[in-house]
Design a protein around this motif. Structure first.
Motif, PDB file in Angstrom:
ATOM      1  N   PHE A   1      -0.471   2.100   8.135  1.00 54.51           N
ATOM      2  CA  PHE A   1      -0.866   3.407   7.594  1.00 54.51           C
ATOM      3  C   PHE A   1      -1.293   4.347   8.714  1.00 54.51           C
ATOM      4  CE2 PHE A   1      -4.343   6.130   6.038  1.00 54.51           C
ATOM      5  CZ  PHE A   1      -3.623   6.906   5.153  1.00 54.51           C
ATOM      6  N   THR A   2      -2.071   3.832   9.643  1.00 55.88           N
ATOM      7  CA  THR A   2      -2.578   4.663  10.723  1.00 55.88           C
ATOM      8  C   THR A   2      -1.456   5.162  11.626  1.00 55.88           C
ATOM      9  OG1 THR A   2      -4.645   3.410  10.725  1.00 55.88           O
ATOM     10  CG2 THR A   2      -4.170   4.710  12.685  1.00 55.88           C
ATOM     11  N   GLU A   3      -0.431   4.323  11.809  1.00 52.75           N
ATOM     12  CA  GLU A   3       0.611   4.669  12.772  1.00 52.75           C
ATOM     13  C   GLU A   3       1.751   5.494  12.172  1.00 52.75           C
ATOM     14  OE1 GLU A   3       1.787   1.006  14.509  1.00 52.75           O
ATOM     15  OE2 GLU A   3       0.066   0.946  15.864  1.00 52.75           O
ATOM     16  N   HIS A   4       1.848   5.526  10.854  1.00 56.74           N
ATOM     17  CA  HIS A   4       2.978   6.268  10.282  1.00 56.74           C
ATOM     18  C   HIS A   4       2.732   7.769  10.360  1.00 56.74           C
ATOM     19  CE1 HIS A   4       0.834   7.364   6.618  1.00 56.74           C
ATOM     20  NE2 HIS A   4       1.891   8.032   6.227  1.00 56.74           N
ATOM     21  N   LYS A   5       3.850   8.493  10.354  1.00 54.85           N
ATOM     22  CA  LYS A   5       3.751   9.945  10.307  1.00 54.85           C
ATOM     23  C   LYS A   5       4.191  10.401   8.925  1.00 54.85           C
ATOM     24  CE  LYS A   5       4.135  11.522  15.036  1.00 54.85           C
ATOM     25  NZ  LYS A   5       4.482  10.362  15.853  1.00 54.85           N
ATOM     26  N   CYS A   6       3.340  11.184   8.310  1.00 52.80           N
ATOM     27  CA  CYS A   6       3.662  11.662   6.967  1.00 52.80           C
ATOM     28  C   CYS A   6       4.856  12.607   7.017  1.00 52.80           C
ATOM     29  CB  CYS A   6       2.471  12.398   6.369  1.00 52.80           C
ATOM     30  SG  CYS A   6       1.116  11.308   5.909  1.00 52.80           S
ATOM     31  N   LYS A   7       5.743  12.366   6.075  1.00 51.88           N
ATOM     32  CA  LYS A   7       6.881  13.279   5.934  1.00 51.88           C
ATOM     33  C   LYS A   7       6.836  13.880   4.542  1.00 51.88           C
ATOM     34  CE  LYS A   7      10.323  11.005   8.764  1.00 51.88           C
ATOM     35  NZ  LYS A   7      11.563  10.228   8.629  1.00 51.88           N
ATOM     36  N   ARG A   8       6.771  15.143   4.490  1.00 54.39           N
ATOM     37  CA  ARG A   8       6.794  15.804   3.187  1.00 54.39           C
ATOM     38  C   ARG A   8       8.146  16.467   2.999  1.00 54.39           C
ATOM     39  NH1 ARG A   8       1.663  18.978   1.383  1.00 54.39           N
ATOM     40  NH2 ARG A   8       2.326  18.050  -0.564  1.00 54.39           N
ATOM     41  N   PRO A   9       8.820  16.136   1.906  1.00 55.44           N
ATOM     42  CA  PRO A   9      10.141  16.705   1.671  1.00 55.44           C
ATOM     43  C   PRO A   9      10.126  18.209   1.559  1.00 55.44           C
ATOM     44  CG  PRO A   9       9.359  15.470  -0.258  1.00 55.44           C
ATOM     45  CD  PRO A   9       8.399  15.206   0.860  1.00 55.44           C
TER      46      PRO A   9
ATOM     47  N   PHE B   1       3.974   0.738   2.231  1.00 54.70           N
ATOM     48  CA  PHE B   1       3.755  -0.204   3.327  1.00 54.70           C
ATOM     49  C   PHE B   1       3.707  -1.608   2.767  1.00 54.70           C
ATOM     50  CE2 PHE B   1       1.491   3.751   4.107  1.00 54.70           C
ATOM     51  CZ  PHE B   1       2.144   4.187   5.243  1.00 54.70           C
ATOM     52  N   ASN B   2       4.573  -2.450   3.261  1.00 50.80           N
ATOM     53  CA  ASN B   2       4.609  -3.833   2.800  1.00 50.80           C
ATOM     54  C   ASN B   2       3.942  -4.750   3.806  1.00 50.80           C
ATOM     55  OD1 ASN B   2       6.374  -3.825   0.293  1.00 50.80           O
ATOM     56  ND2 ASN B   2       7.608  -2.637   1.730  1.00 50.80           N
ATOM     57  N   VAL B   3       3.098  -5.615   3.310  1.00 48.21           N
ATOM     58  CA  VAL B   3       2.457  -6.598   4.170  1.00 48.21           C
ATOM     59  C   VAL B   3       3.448  -7.741   4.407  1.00 48.21           C
ATOM     60  CG1 VAL B   3       0.567  -8.240   4.386  1.00 48.21           C
ATOM     61  CG2 VAL B   3       0.185  -6.026   3.269  1.00 48.21           C
ATOM     62  N   PRO B   4       3.727  -8.077   5.662  1.00 39.19           N
ATOM     63  CA  PRO B   4       4.645  -9.183   5.937  1.00 39.19           C
ATOM     64  C   PRO B   4       4.099 -10.508   5.408  1.00 39.19           C
ATOM     65  CG  PRO B   4       3.585  -8.416   7.958  1.00 39.19           C
ATOM     66  CD  PRO B   4       3.224  -7.448   6.877  1.00 39.19           C
ATOM     67  N   MET B   5       5.035 -11.393   5.046  1.00 41.18           N
ATOM     68  CA  MET B   5       4.652 -12.697   4.482  1.00 41.18           C
ATOM     69  C   MET B   5       3.613 -13.419   5.334  1.00 41.18           C
ATOM     70  SD  MET B   5       6.105 -13.267   1.613  1.00 41.18           S
ATOM     71  CE  MET B   5       5.999 -15.057   1.432  1.00 41.18           C
ATOM     72  N   THR B   6       3.772 -13.315   6.637  1.00 31.30           N
ATOM     73  CA  THR B   6       2.880 -14.044   7.539  1.00 31.30           C
ATOM     74  C   THR B   6       1.442 -13.551   7.441  1.00 31.30           C
ATOM     75  OG1 THR B   6       3.590 -12.526   9.270  1.00 31.30           O
ATOM     76  CG2 THR B   6       4.622 -14.694   9.240  1.00 31.30           C
TER      77      THR B   6
ATOM     78  N   GLY C   1       0.841  -1.193   0.000  1.00 32.53           N
ATOM     79  CA  GLY C   1       0.000   0.000   0.000  1.00 32.53           C
ATOM     80  C   GLY C   1       0.875   1.241   0.000  1.00 32.53           C
ATOM     81  N   VAL C   2       0.279   2.361  -0.356  1.00 33.88           N
ATOM     82  CA  VAL C   2       1.017   3.610  -0.376  1.00 33.88           C
ATOM     83  C   VAL C   2       0.139   4.709   0.205  1.00 33.88           C
ATOM     84  CG1 VAL C   2       0.287   4.255  -2.713  1.00 33.88           C
ATOM     85  CG2 VAL C   2       2.436   5.157  -1.805  1.00 33.88           C
ATOM     86  N   CYS C   3       0.797   5.624   0.903  1.00 32.08           N
ATOM     87  CA  CYS C   3       0.100   6.798   1.418  1.00 32.08           C
ATOM     88  C   CYS C   3       0.021   7.826   0.299  1.00 32.08           C
ATOM     89  CB  CYS C   3       0.848   7.374   2.620  1.00 32.08           C
ATOM     90  SG  CYS C   3       0.164   8.947   3.207  1.00 32.08           S
ATOM     91  N   THR C   4      -1.188   8.286   0.000  1.00 28.91           N
ATOM     92  CA  THR C   4      -1.348   9.225  -1.115  1.00 28.91           C
ATOM     93  C   THR C   4      -0.824  10.613  -0.762  1.00 28.91           C
ATOM     94  OG1 THR C   4      -3.570   9.777  -0.357  1.00 28.91           O
ATOM     95  CG2 THR C   4      -3.385   8.024  -1.998  1.00 28.91           C
ATOM     96  N   PHE C   5      -0.524  10.836   0.500  1.00 27.89           N
ATOM     97  CA  PHE C   5      -0.064  12.158   0.933  1.00 27.89           C
ATOM     98  C   PHE C   5       1.452  12.269   0.882  1.00 27.89           C
ATOM     99  CE2 PHE C   5       0.910  15.442   4.086  1.00 27.89           C
ATOM    100  CZ  PHE C   5       0.066  16.451   3.668  1.00 27.89           C
ATOM    101  N   CYS C   6       2.155  11.241   1.390  1.00 22.57           N
ATOM    102  CA  CYS C   6       3.615  11.333   1.477  1.00 22.57           C
ATOM    103  C   CYS C   6       4.322  10.253   0.659  1.00 22.57           C
ATOM    104  CB  CYS C   6       4.078  11.271   2.934  1.00 22.57           C
ATOM    105  SG  CYS C   6       3.847   9.663   3.719  1.00 22.57           S
ATOM    106  N   ASP C   7       3.560   9.423  -0.038  1.00 21.88           N
ATOM    107  CA  ASP C   7       4.127   8.390  -0.917  1.00 21.88           C
ATOM    108  C   ASP C   7       4.903   7.312  -0.184  1.00 21.88           C
ATOM    109  OD1 ASP C   7       3.049   9.344  -3.234  1.00 21.88           O
ATOM    110  OD2 ASP C   7       4.779  10.586  -3.729  1.00 21.88           O
ATOM    111  N   ARG C   8       4.670   7.186   1.091  1.00 18.31           N
ATOM    112  CA  ARG C   8       5.324   6.140   1.854  1.00 18.31           C
ATOM    113  C   ARG C   8       4.705   4.792   1.492  1.00 18.31           C
ATOM    114  NH1 ARG C   8       6.796   5.706   7.931  1.00 18.31           N
ATOM    115  NH2 ARG C   8       7.203   3.488   8.050  1.00 18.31           N
TER     116      ARG C   8
END
Ligand SMILES: [Zn+2]
Length: 60
Positions: A49-57, A28-33, A19-26
């Motif tokens: 997604f909920t826990e990440h903090k958006c970083k804008r360059p 997110f990879n789902v673990p194999m498990t 998945g990707v955050c549409t705001f900061c383009d971060r």
């Protein structure tokens, strides 16, 4: 106020894998498990997604 959305950019069949955050383009990879169950994969992405903090360059 931040406006951000989670968008799935890679699917494994019907399971969201990346998945990707549409705001900061971060990414997110789902673990194999968690890829074994669609609901686990969705939950993993949502939590990351909920826990990440958006970083804008260009944030000033
Ligand atoms: Zn973000």
């Amino acid at each position: 106020m931040e406006k951000r959305n989670l968008r799935v950019v890679k699917w494994l069949g019907t399971t969201p894998a990346v998945g990707v955050c549409t705001f900061c383009d971060r990414l997110f990879n789902v673990p194999m498990t968690a890829l074994k169950k669609v609901s686990d994969a969705q939950e993993s992405l949502r939590v990351q997604f909920t826990e990440h903090k958006c970083k804008r360059p260009d944030a000033s």
